[in-house]
Structures are given as structure tokens and as C-alpha cells.
Write a protein that holds these residues in place. Structure first.
Motif, PDB file in Angstrom:
ATOM      1  N   HIS A  18       0.848  -1.194   0.000  1.00  0.00           N
ATOM      2  CA  HIS A  18       0.000   0.000   0.000  1.00  0.00           C
ATOM      3  C   HIS A  18       0.882   1.241   0.000  1.00  0.00           C
ATOM      4  N   THR A  19       0.274   2.402  -0.241  1.00  0.00           N
ATOM      5  CA  THR A  19       1.002   3.662  -0.169  1.00  0.00           C
ATOM      6  C   THR A  19       0.212   4.695   0.617  1.00  0.00           C
ATOM      7  N   ALA A  32       5.465   9.874  -1.395  1.00  0.00           N
ATOM      8  CA  ALA A  32       4.568   8.794  -0.996  1.00  0.00           C
ATOM      9  C   ALA A  32       5.368   7.730  -0.247  1.00  0.00           C
ATOM     10  N   LEU A  33       4.743   7.143   0.749  1.00  0.00           N
ATOM     11  CA  LEU A  33       5.379   6.102   1.549  1.00  0.00           C
ATOM     12  C   LEU A  33       4.749   4.755   1.236  1.00  0.00           C
ATOM     13  N   ARG A  34       5.569   3.766   1.045  1.00  0.00           N
ATOM     14  CA  ARG A  34       5.059   2.419   0.801  1.00  0.00           C
ATOM     15  C   ARG A  34       5.141   1.608   2.100  1.00  0.00           C
ATOM     16  N   TYR A  35       4.127   0.771   2.311  1.00  0.00           N
ATOM     17  CA  TYR A  35       4.172  -0.122   3.464  1.00  0.00           C
ATOM     18  C   TYR A  35       3.513  -1.443   3.113  1.00  0.00           C
ATOM     19  N   LEU A  36       3.891  -2.475   3.832  1.00  0.00           N
ATOM     20  CA  LEU A  36       3.280  -3.790   3.717  1.00  0.00           C
ATOM     21  C   LEU A  36       2.320  -3.985   4.877  1.00  0.00           C
ATOM     22  N   LYS A  37       1.248  -4.701   4.613  1.00  0.00           N
ATOM     23  CA  LYS A  37       0.258  -4.973   5.651  1.00  0.00           C
ATOM     24  C   LYS A  37      -0.050  -6.463   5.660  1.00  0.00           C
ATOM     25  N   ALA A  38      -0.214  -7.001   6.867  1.00  0.00           N
ATOM     26  CA  ALA A  38      -0.523  -8.428   7.005  1.00  0.00           C
ATOM     27  C   ALA A  38      -1.221  -8.666   8.331  1.00  0.00           C
TER      28      ALA A  38
END
Length: 292
Positions: A18-19, A32-38
Motif C-alpha cells: 500500500h502507499t 509517498a510512503l510504501r508499506y506492507l500490511k498483514a
């Protein structure tokens, strides 16, 4: 989300990418910042260290995703977060990126887990946003002088070259695979914990347009991580300090933080080095899952 041309080569099962967009009117100053989600459960934010990215936690995320909703952030300019020319990469600017994640997603009751530089940012973000942070786990906090230069002679030579006037930008843009591997292995008790596909991924990111300037700016800003220790006494949330027995920090560095944070829990991981998330993710998972 990364474009097809800049997609990570490592996929962590169960994660989605996601961003977070820049603040309105800030597009020229922050990216923009990217991140992972789980996972599912209470929010837990993972913060990586210098020259790495969210995939640094590839082994840890599956071990904690049944108890937490995990957010693994690519810090500003790193991993697949947007590179903004001329942006600051000192501690306050990096902390602002962490705060954008917490406030932009309206995360509350958060467990902040950071390794190395990420540990410092977890601590300072907790001081800045006490109403949102439930707990901090700071792993091998990178808040002492010399930092990665303690990895070994090669690291000292490379960092000195990157920081040098005139030739620094050139040195920052040259990153032989063998040198990167050697420097990273200097942060491991178990050298075999550094996987070759992870080295491949870091080199891929290092080849992004503008990344050498980011790398140099981050090294130039490392003294701001030492200065950020002044925030530690302001933290209200419970803190757990974790150090590898063979971390780059010296016993005096660890003792100084114990004195600054006398109420903090303290764990030393036998045989482990600076990158505990790579070589002993089970230790961190046990610590986090026990109190989830």
C-alpha cells in the motif's frame, strides 16, 4: 504501490502493498510512503534500519501476523517509498514519516518495533505521539557514534568514502555486491542468515534513480540519531530494549540507555549481532506474541 518496473523481488506470504500519499501541498517536500500490511489484531508497526526496507522483516512477519495487524514501513526515500530530490533524511524528517503512517491510518494502541535506526525512530515517535503508542520494542538502537563503521574495516572505508566531499556522491553510487554482502554480514553473529535473494533485492533498490543521493544523505544524518536520545526520557509507553550479544553497540552504549530508561525491560540475545530480525526472528516473535 510499486510500479511494474520497481516491484520487489521478494514477496512475503500474506502481505499486501500500500502507499500513503504526501500531505496536501507537501508533494515537493515529502514523497509517498510504501508499506506492507498483514495479519489481524492490534496494530504493530515495523521500522527497518539504514540501507534496508520492509522486506527486512520477511521472516518475522509470518510469525506475528496471527496476533497483530502488521504494518512494515519503507522509511522515506528507502525501499520503494518515493524519492524526493533534496529531501531531508535527518531523524526528525524520518520520524515524520513514521508519524504519517500512524496518523494517516489513524492507528491507535500501537506496538512500535524498530531495529537499529528504526529502533531510534520507534522511541522518538512514541515520545511524540504518546496517545497512539501502547508499547515500544527497540532492537539494537543505532544511537551511538560510528554506527555501521563498527561492522569492520571495509565498512569504515566505504562510509568514509560516501561522506567525503567531492567524491562522496560518486562513491555512494558504486555498490559492489561483494562489499554490500561483507558489510551486512558484519552485523550478523550467524553469517549464513544473510540470504542471497535479500542481497539481490537491496541491490535492486540501490539502483533506483536518485537512491545514491538518499544513501549519502542518510549517512550524513546519522549524528541526528545520537542527538535524538534526548527524547527518550519523555516516553510514556512501556519499553523493551533488545540487544544482540555481538551488536555493534558497546556495553557502555547499552548501559547509557538503561540509565536513560530505567523502567525499560532488557533482553540480550546470545550470539546474535545487529540484525536480529534476520538471524533470530523467533526471539522477537516470542517476545511480541507473549504480550499480544
Amino acid at each position: 504501490m510499486p510500479s511494474k518496473e520497481s516491484r520487489p523481488t521478494i514477496h512475503i506470504p500474506g502481505t499486501t502493498s500500500h502507499t500513503i500519499a504526501p500531505h496536501a501541498g507537501h508533494a515537493g517536500r515529502e514523497g509517498a510512503l510504501r508499506y506492507l500490511k498483514a495479519g489481524a489484531g492490534a496494530p504493530l508497526v515495523l521500522l527497518h534500519t539504514v540501507r534496508t526496507q520492509a522486506e527486512h522483516f520477511r521472516l518475522l512477519i509470518p510469525l506475528i501476523a496471527q496476533r497483530y495487524t502488521v504494518y512494515a514501513l519503507d522509511l522515506p526515500g528507502m525501499g520503494y517509498s518515493e524519492i524526493v530530490p533534496g529531501a531531508s533524511y535527518d531523524e526528525p524528517a524520518m520520524r515524520a514519516g513514521v508519524e504519517r503512517l500512524l496518523t494517516g491510518l489513524d492507528l491507535r494502541d500501537v506496538t512500535l518495533v524498530g531495529e537499529s535506526m528504526g529502533a531510534v525512530l520507534a522511541l522518538t515517535a512514541a515520545a511524540e505521539l504518546p496517545e497512539r503508542v501502547r508499547r515500544v520494542v527497540a532492537v539494537n538502537a543505532y544511537d551511538f557514534r560510528d554506527g555501521i563503521a563498527r561492522s569492520g574495516l571495509l565498512a569504515r572505508v566505504v562510509v568514509s568514502g560516501v561522506l567525503a566531499p567531492v567524491v562522496g556522491p560518486v562513491v555512494a553510487g558504486v555498490e559492489p555486491r561483494s562489499a554490500l554482502r561483507k558489510i551486512l554480514q558484519g552485523g550478523l553473529g550467524d553469517k549464513s542468515a544473510l540470504r542471497e535473494d535479500y542481497v539481490d533485492e537491496l541491490l535492486r533498490v540501490g539502483g533506483r534513480p536518485g537512491y545514491p543521493a538518499v544513501a549519502r544523505a542518510v549517512y550524513q544524518a546519522l549524528p541526528s540519531l545520537v542527538a535524538a536520545r534526548s527524547y527518550y526520557p519523555e516516553i510514556k509507553a512501556p519499553i523493551h530494549l533488545v540487544y544482540g550479544e555481538k551488536d555493534w553497540s558497546r556495553p557502555s552504549d547499552r548501559e547509557a540507555n538503561k540509565q536513560l530508561l530505567p523502567a525499560a525491560d532488557f533482553t540480550q540475545v546470545p550470539g546474535a549481532g545487529h540484525f536480529i530480525a534476520l538471524e533470530r526472528p523467533d526471539v522477537l516473535a516470542d517476545l511480541l506474541n507473549t504480550v499480544a
